[in-house]
Structure formats: structure tokens, C-alpha cells
Design a protein around this motif. Structure first.
Motif, PDB file in Angstrom:
ATOM      1  N   LEU A 174       1.043  -1.055   0.057  1.00  0.00           N
ATOM      2  CA  LEU A 174       0.332   0.263  -0.208  1.00  0.00           C
ATOM      3  C   LEU A 174       1.010   1.547  -0.440  1.00  0.00           C
ATOM      4  O   LEU A 174       1.900   1.325   0.830  1.00  0.00           O
ATOM      5  CB  LEU A 174      -1.098  -0.094   1.340  1.00  0.00           C
ATOM      6  CG  LEU A 174      -1.680   0.661   1.125  1.00  0.00           C
ATOM      7  CD1 LEU A 174      -2.988   1.520   0.449  1.00  0.00           C
ATOM      8  CD2 LEU A 174      -2.287   0.763   2.636  1.00  0.00           C
ATOM      9  N   LEU A 175       0.103   2.586  -1.405  1.00  0.00           N
ATOM     10  CA  LEU A 175       1.495   3.671  -1.090  1.00  0.00           C
ATOM     11  C   LEU A 175       0.684   4.408  -0.270  1.00  0.00           C
ATOM     12  O   LEU A 175       1.153   5.074   0.965  1.00  0.00           O
ATOM     13  CB  LEU A 175       1.033   3.692  -2.077  1.00  0.00           C
ATOM     14  CG  LEU A 175       2.177   2.907  -3.058  1.00  0.00           C
ATOM     15  CD1 LEU A 175       1.999   3.144  -4.760  1.00  0.00           C
ATOM     16  CD2 LEU A 175       3.125   3.324  -3.141  1.00  0.00           C
ATOM     17  N   PHE A 176      -1.189   5.173  -0.505  1.00  0.00           N
ATOM     18  CA  PHE A 176      -1.496   6.146   0.107  1.00  0.00           C
ATOM     19  C   PHE A 176      -2.959   6.417  -0.344  1.00  0.00           C
ATOM     20  O   PHE A 176      -3.256   5.403  -1.339  1.00  0.00           O
ATOM     21  CB  PHE A 176      -1.182   7.352   0.331  1.00  0.00           C
ATOM     22  CG  PHE A 176      -0.224   7.331  -1.409  1.00  0.00           C
ATOM     23  CD1 PHE A 176      -0.902   8.401  -2.048  1.00  0.00           C
ATOM     24  CD2 PHE A 176       0.507   7.653  -1.864  1.00  0.00           C
ATOM     25  CE1 PHE A 176      -0.988   8.647  -3.350  1.00  0.00           C
ATOM     26  CE2 PHE A 176       0.721   8.246  -2.800  1.00  0.00           C
ATOM     27  CZ  PHE A 176       0.124   8.477  -3.805  1.00  0.00           C
ATOM     28  N   ASP A 177      -3.555   6.193   0.528  1.00  0.00           N
ATOM     29  CA  ASP A 177      -5.500   6.401   0.094  1.00  0.00           C
ATOM     30  C   ASP A 177      -4.798   7.430  -0.773  1.00  0.00           C
ATOM     31  O   ASP A 177      -4.276   9.508  -0.578  1.00  0.00           O
ATOM     32  CB  ASP A 177      -6.320   7.203   0.962  1.00  0.00           C
ATOM     33  CG  ASP A 177      -6.316   5.734   2.418  1.00  0.00           C
ATOM     34  OD1 ASP A 177      -5.880   4.761   1.687  1.00  0.00           O
ATOM     35  OD2 ASP A 177      -6.287   6.412   3.287  1.00  0.00           O
ATOM     36  N   ASP A 178      -6.022   7.759  -1.473  1.00  0.00           N
ATOM     37  CA  ASP A 178      -6.340   9.155  -2.280  1.00  0.00           C
ATOM     38  C   ASP A 178      -7.732   9.310  -2.465  1.00  0.00           C
ATOM     39  O   ASP A 178      -8.303   8.697  -3.172  1.00  0.00           O
ATOM     40  CB  ASP A 178      -6.627   8.697  -3.992  1.00  0.00           C
ATOM     41  CG  ASP A 178      -5.678   9.610  -5.248  1.00  0.00           C
ATOM     42  OD1 ASP A 178      -5.895  10.570  -4.463  1.00  0.00           O
ATOM     43  OD2 ASP A 178      -6.029   9.052  -6.152  1.00  0.00           O
ATOM     44  N   PRO A 179      -8.034   9.861  -1.745  1.00  0.00           N
ATOM     45  CA  PRO A 179      -9.873  10.704  -1.021  1.00  0.00           C
ATOM     46  C   PRO A 179     -10.655  11.377  -3.268  1.00  0.00           C
ATOM     47  O   PRO A 179      -9.222  11.504  -3.288  1.00  0.00           O
ATOM     48  CB  PRO A 179      -9.984  11.423  -0.190  1.00  0.00           C
ATOM     49  CG  PRO A 179      -8.271  11.451   0.186  1.00  0.00           C
ATOM     50  CD  PRO A 179      -7.558  10.747  -0.900  1.00  0.00           C
ATOM     51  N   PHE A 180     -12.081  10.539  -3.572  1.00  0.00           N
ATOM     52  CA  PHE A 180     -12.183  11.893  -4.571  1.00  0.00           C
ATOM     53  C   PHE A 180     -12.775  12.977  -3.574  1.00  0.00           C
ATOM     54  O   PHE A 180     -13.156  13.391  -2.195  1.00  0.00           O
ATOM     55  CB  PHE A 180     -13.513  10.551  -4.603  1.00  0.00           C
ATOM     56  CG  PHE A 180     -13.237   9.539  -4.896  1.00  0.00           C
ATOM     57  CD1 PHE A 180     -11.809   9.014  -5.295  1.00  0.00           C
ATOM     58  CD2 PHE A 180     -13.862   8.931  -5.175  1.00  0.00           C
ATOM     59  CE1 PHE A 180     -11.562   8.104  -6.404  1.00  0.00           C
ATOM     60  CE2 PHE A 180     -13.275   7.249  -5.845  1.00  0.00           C
ATOM     61  CZ  PHE A 180     -12.045   7.311  -6.181  1.00  0.00           C
TER      62      PHE A 180
ATOM     63  N   LEU B 148     -13.273  13.451  -9.077  1.00  0.00           N
ATOM     64  CA  LEU B 148     -11.830  13.547  -9.029  1.00  0.00           C
ATOM     65  C   LEU B 148     -11.345  13.065  -8.278  1.00  0.00           C
ATOM     66  O   LEU B 148     -10.958  13.243  -7.171  1.00  0.00           O
ATOM     67  CB  LEU B 148     -11.238  14.718  -9.664  1.00  0.00           C
ATOM     68  CG  LEU B 148     -11.465  15.719 -10.885  1.00  0.00           C
ATOM     69  CD1 LEU B 148     -11.292  17.553 -10.935  1.00  0.00           C
ATOM     70  CD2 LEU B 148     -11.354  14.800 -11.908  1.00  0.00           C
ATOM     71  N   PRO B 149     -10.198  11.683  -8.785  1.00  0.00           N
ATOM     72  CA  PRO B 149      -8.800  11.611  -6.936  1.00  0.00           C
ATOM     73  C   PRO B 149      -8.274  13.069  -6.577  1.00  0.00           C
ATOM     74  O   PRO B 149      -7.589  13.788  -7.262  1.00  0.00           O
ATOM     75  CB  PRO B 149      -7.557  10.738  -7.994  1.00  0.00           C
ATOM     76  CG  PRO B 149      -8.257  11.117  -9.750  1.00  0.00           C
ATOM     77  CD  PRO B 149      -9.206  12.164  -9.549  1.00  0.00           C
ATOM     78  N   GLN B 150      -7.749  13.029  -6.068  1.00  0.00           N
ATOM     79  CA  GLN B 150      -6.902  13.787  -5.071  1.00  0.00           C
ATOM     80  C   GLN B 150      -5.956  14.266  -5.568  1.00  0.00           C
ATOM     81  O   GLN B 150      -5.572  15.335  -5.728  1.00  0.00           O
ATOM     82  CB  GLN B 150      -6.950  13.976  -3.309  1.00  0.00           C
ATOM     83  CG  GLN B 150      -6.888  15.390  -2.316  1.00  0.00           C
ATOM     84  CD  GLN B 150      -6.793  15.336  -1.247  1.00  0.00           C
ATOM     85  OE1 GLN B 150      -8.171  15.049  -0.686  1.00  0.00           O
ATOM     86  NE2 GLN B 150      -5.797  15.105  -0.510  1.00  0.00           N
TER      87      GLN B 150
END
Length: 301
Positions: free
Chosen positions: A164-170, A243-245
Motif C-alpha cells: 500500500l502506498l497511500f489513500d487517494d480521496p475523491f 476526481l481523485p485528489q
């Protein structure tokens, strides 16, 4: 005596995976005539066609299905032998083949590539862009060493390691002229206003899930091949989109666009690196993971 080559097997596997000579040629980084010539030579050696040529693509013949199954095993074994021989020192003696999905590559690569080349100067990178399904197929048949995806690897596929790299919120992008409550409740959005990527992109499926919609509800809606195209439509007042952050630095700079947070904290995706289990290059991939985690995570807001 003329024999079947690994290159011909790789080309045939790519055609079988994509169902199309042009897409297979692009994935293999060769011209379509060159790939087609190799497939024809391979079929001549076999004495029978591997593919039925259709108007919209190709389909494996019964012989072709059996051939591809054996070819995949042969290529995987050859790659494992290559990795074993070259990996005894833990060094790569060829470019590292790194694939990313299209909703990540244009936003993350400009930030991480300089850091990767600076922190791993001994590694040459051969970078490509493709959808998740194609990336996983390329990992399986040895055309890729490493892939950056935004989903969990599917069960029943190749045996992969995942980091896992990181979360990418919408977030929600709307025309600036449209007023919207903040944060936005996605379930309240009219389905006919939501602009999505076309089918086959994992981001489309994630956006549908976040909005609690199914494919039938948006089957009539506009579908694009890139986020940049969708954002231009939003800027012109023709709909809204998720959109992804990670994309905001590039896609949200248009003054005609307004960005709104979403009230559902689960609306987002997780970016991760995946590679084949048993590779001798795990130490290199761990270093790449560390660089991306340090450089690539999107800032809040």
C-alpha cells in the motif's frame, strides 16, 4: 531449423490478452506491421492459425487456446530463469519495466520520476501506461516487473506481492457557476449529470460505487477516455464528475471549475504497488515504494 522464439510467444500472448493487433503492438512497444509479421511467421511454424481475424479484433482458435496456455508457462519459466540468473547479485541488468494506470500516471509520474532516478541512479526505468487488467496480465506473462494500480489484485490471478502506498480521496468537480452544499452528498446527485470514464477503467467502477449507482443508471451518460476530457466538459457546464485528489494540481487549475469535498470518508481509492511473488528484486521494489510514499502522497485540501 527454424524454431519458435520467446518474442513470438510474447507477441501472441499480448494479442490473446488484448484481442486486438493494434493494442497488442502498443503494449509491446512495436509497430503493428512488425507484430503482425511475427504472428504470421509463428502461425506458419505451427502450420495452423492461432487467431480468427474478425472485423472488430481477433479470437483464439481452439489450437490457439492450447498454444497460448503452453506459451504462458514457457515465458514465465524463461523469465524466472532470467531473474534467477541476473538477480543473484540483487541488481537489475536491464531496464525495470514499470506500468501505471491512466488515472495515476499523468499526475504522479512528474513528481516521482525525478525522485526515483535520483534515489535509484543504478536503475533504468521503462515506464508504460495501461488499464489495470492489462497491467496484471503483463505482470503475469513477464512483460512488466512492477505495476501501480488502485484496486486489490483479483483472487485467482497471478501470485502477487502488494504494498500500500497511500489513500487517494475523491472530490466533486462542478462548474463554478453551480452552487453546491459543502460537503456534498453523492447519493443526492442526479445520475444524468455525472460524467464518467468509459468502461474498463477501474476509476469508473469506483466512482459508480461511491455514488451508489449501477451501470444501467448511467448507461446513457457521456463516457470519456481521460479525466482531462471530462474536466473540460464540466468546465463548460455540461455535468459534474468525481476526481481523485492526486489529480487536483493538474485538473482543478481551470478557474471555471469548483472543487467540493464529499461527506462520505469512504469515497476514495488506495494506490498500491504490485509485483510477482518470488522475484529476486523485492529489495529494489521496497526502495521504490519508500520513495513514492515519501514524494507522491497528495496534500490535504
Amino acid at each position: 531449423m527454424t524454431t519458435i522464439t520467446l518474442r513470438q510467444m510474447r507477441y501472441a500472448i499480448s494479442v490473446a490478452s488484448s484481442g486486438h493487433f493494434g493494442r497488442a503492438a502498443a503494449a509491446c512497444a512495436v509497430s503493428q506491421p512488425a507484430l503482425s509479421q511475427q504472428i504470421l511467421a509463428l502461425e506458419a511454424l505451427c502450420g495452423t492459425p492461432l487467431f480468427d481475424r474478425l472485423k472488430t479484433g481477433v479470437r483464439l482458435t481452439p489450437f490457439g487456446r492450447d498454444f497460448i496456455a503452453l506459451a504462458k508457462t514457457t515465458v514465465e519459466t524463461a523469465d524466472a530463469l532470467d531473474d534467477f540468473a541476473l538477480g543473484r547479485t540483487g541488481r537489475l541488468e536491464r531496464p525495470l519495466r514499470f506500468g501505471l494506470i491512466p488515472t495515476v500516471a499523468p499526475y504522479l509520474l512528474p513528481r516521482i520520476y525525478p525522485a526515483l532516478t535520483e534515489n535509484l541512479p543504478e536503475i533504468a526505468f521503462a515506464v508504460s501506461e495501461s488499464r489495470t487488467e492489462a497491467l496484471l496480465a503483463s505482470l503475469q506473462d513477464g512483460r512488466l516487473d512492477l505495476a501501480l494500480i488502485a484496486t486489490d489484485p483479483p483472487p485467482g490471478g497471478p501470485r502477487l506481492m502488494s504494498r500500500l502506498l497511500f489513500d487517494d480521496p475523491f472530490v466533486l468537480a462542478t462548474p463554478r457557476s453551480e452552487l453546491a452544499a459543502t460537503p456534498v452528498t453523492l447519493s443526492a446527485l442526479p445520475p444524468e449529470r455525472i460524467l464518467l470514464l468509459d468502461e474498463g477503467h477501474c476509476f469508473r467502477d469506483q466512482a459508480l460505487s461511491a455514488c451508489r449507482l449501477d451501470g444501467d443508471q448511467v448507461a446513457h451518460a457521456f463516457a470519456a477516455t481521460s479525466l482531462a476530457t471530462i474536466v473540460e466538459f464540466v468546465a463548460n457546464g455540461q455535468g459534474v464528475t468525481l476526481l481523485p485528489q492526486i489529480a487536483l494540481r493538474k485538473e482543478a487549475s481551470d478557474p471555471r471549475i469548483a472543487i467540493h469535498p464529499i461527506d462520505d470518508p469512504s469515497a476514495g481509492r488506495q494506490l498500491r504497488l504490485v509485483w510477482r511473488e518470488g522475484t529476486p528484486y523485492t529489495a529494489i521494489f521496497d526502495r521504490i515504494t519508500d520513495v513514492i510514499m515519501r514524494i507522491g502522497e497528495p496534500a490535504d485540501g
